[in-house]
Design an enzyme around this catalytic site. Structure first.
Site, short mmCIF file in Angstrom:
data_model
loop_
_atom_site.label_atom_id
_atom_site.label_comp_id
_atom_site.label_asym_id
_atom_site.label_seq_id
_atom_site.Cartn_x
_atom_site.Cartn_y
_atom_site.Cartn_z
CB SER A 151 -10.92 12.51 0.40
OG SER A 151 -10.79 11.16 0.81
CE LYS A 300 -6.78 0.16 -7.14
NZ LYS A 300 -7.69 1.29 -7.42
CE LYS A 359 -4.84 -2.68 -5.18
NZ LYS A 359 -3.62 -1.85 -5.01
NE ARG A 445 -4.84 7.01 3.67
CZ ARG A 445 -5.23 6.40 2.57
NH1 ARG A 445 -6.51 6.17 2.36
NH2 ARG A 445 -4.36 6.01 1.66
#
Length: 469
Positions: A151, A300, A359, A445
């Protein structure tokens, strides 16, 4: 990686003025999200969180990330077509991870029936951090590749203009002119439009399959508007709508012809009817983005398996240069499968948890485990098959930098921050022919160093703009 406005960070009056201008600029540019109090209403909105100043990014690593994106597009597509690889790689995971197992069961059922779909659309985002080695030299290291939770292509298309205005207010007009143009929403829409064209029906529509809570609707509207501008009709539906109203005809045409999943993260509220709806979609001729095989390619466990010697070469035969570019971005990735190899790496991580990240198979941020929490979870599951639902990765250690993170109703204060660069990729395949393969833009980000994990949608990271140095 010092940016040329570190002096400004010490000028508190200038910072306060710039922050006021920045918020108004974000509202003017449409860098917006719905509020937590009214997540499904647009009559009261606020700006999406973002940095006051652009963050420095090494130009060589930025260019490297763009250069390898087409290679990653090819790799994801190759994995999605390789039934044996997915079956072998996910064999242990599907025994202990119910979500992945459900996806895999649908994948196998659709293959047994025979694929009705002939046009394939992939939209992914490969995320990186800049790892500072022992000598302090930054290197590009991949965090993950998102094949469904990709996104913020819309809002980041508008963020550079906000930062450009801030720099001008701070007397940095020359630097503002160096900010790169960036429009992922246009690039993603080009891929969707090509898939729509190849489907071959002027009456086909694009369906955004959305979540029940839709705070990030404006990000999605950016892509929607690009499609409307091409006279391609767009509708928005939820899984329950597909379950209640969806059907296939004898030719496996779905009542809505093109399906595009655009979610802020993994849809965790999969009730039984949601799985029925997903199966209906997968059995149809509709162009799914992602189709279920491509979603599995983003797990993952697949990421960890790709790091094994020889795996990339088998998946991309005859593409030695592409393999080298991809492998250069890998951090250390380790299997926790039951056996000597998994036992050894689990013990190493328990003894030194700060070296690693634990993860699970989910995309979307906020799921990874670090430090003492990592140790506690591994100690609990070290002798259980449950550990195979995770992988271990070397912890990447970037160089922090100071910035201000602007959030609605939050005080203005400087934070020590680290950044993550994402490159959007889009490809379209018809049958065996790749008809589009491109990088579609970037997303930066940034978050405060005290937050180990989490993206913008999770409320931890904020939108940023790269300033190449």
């Amino acid at each position: 990686m010092a940016a040329p406005w570190d002096d400004v960070l010490r000028d508190k009056p200038a910072i306060r003025e710039a922050a006021s201008v920045a918020v108004d600029a974000a509202l003017l540019e449409g860098v917006l999200m719905r509020t937590e109090g009214e997540p499904n209403a647009s009559d009261v909105v606020n700006y999406a969180p973002f940095t006051l100043l652009p963050s420095a990014v090494p130009s060589a690593l930025f260019e490297q990330a763009y250069a390898v994106q087409q290679d990653f597009n090819l790799l994801v597509d190759a994995i999605s077509q390789n039934k044996e690889f997915l079956e072998h790689t996910l064999a242990s995971t599907i025994k202990v991870d119910d979500f992945t197992a459900q996806l895999f069961r649908i994948h196998m059922q659709v293959l047994e029936e025979g694929l009705a779909q002939s046009v394939f659309l992939g939209i992914n985002r490969s995320d990186y951090m800049f790892d500072c080695g022992v000598d302090g030299t930054p290197a590009l290291k991949q965090i993950e590749i998102n094949t469904i939770a990709a996104s913020f292509g819309g809002l980041t298309s508008r963020t550079a203009a906000v930062h450009g205005q801030v720099l001008k207010v701070l007397g940095k007009s020359k630097e503002a002119s160096h900010l790169l143009p960036n429009n992922p929403s246009k690039g993603l829409a080009l891929g969707i439009a090509k898939a729509w064209e190849l489907y071959g029906s002027q009456s086909a529509v694009v369906m955004f399959l959305v979540e029940e809570v839709q705070r990030n609707i404006f990000d999605q509207r950016c892509v929607e508007n690009e499609l409307w501008n091409r006279n391609i009709r767009v509708i928005r539906k939820r899984f329950r709508d597909v379950f209640e109203k969806g059907s296939l005809d004898d030719a496996k045409r779905l009542y809505i012809k093109l399906v595009f999943f655009l979610a802020d993260g993994m849809v965790d509220l999969f009730l039984s009817q949601n799985w029925e709806a997903r199966l209906l979609l997968e059995r149809s001729r509709a162009v799914k983005c992602p189709d279920i095989a491509t979603q599995l390619a983003g797990t993952k466990k697949v990421q960890q398996e790709l790091s094994r010697p020889g795996t990339l070469e088998r998946l991309l035969p005859g593409r030695a240069e592409a393999v080298a570019r991809i492998r250069a971005t890998f951090a250390g990735l380790y299997s926790l499968d039951v056996g000597e190899e998994g036992d050894k790496i689990a013990a190493t991580a328990i003894a030194d948890p700060d070296r690693f990240v634990l993860k699970p198979q989910r995309e979307g941020g906020g799921n990874n485990l670090y430090g003492e929490e990592l140790r506690q979870v591994l100690e609990k599951i070290r002798d259980s098959p449950e550990r195979t639902s995770y992988i271990l990765m070397d912890k990447i250690k970037p160089q922090p930098a100071m910035n201000y993170l602007l959030r609605a109703h939050s005080p203005l204060q400087a934070s020590e921050c680290i950044s993550e660069l994402g490159i959007f990729g889009v490809y379209v395949r018809q049958g065996k022919e790749m008809v589009m393969n491109r990088a579609a833009g970037h997303l930066l980000r940034t978050k405060a160093v005290e937050h180990a994990d989490g993206g913008v949608a999770a409320g931890v990271a904020v939108l940023d703009t790269p300033y190449l140095v």
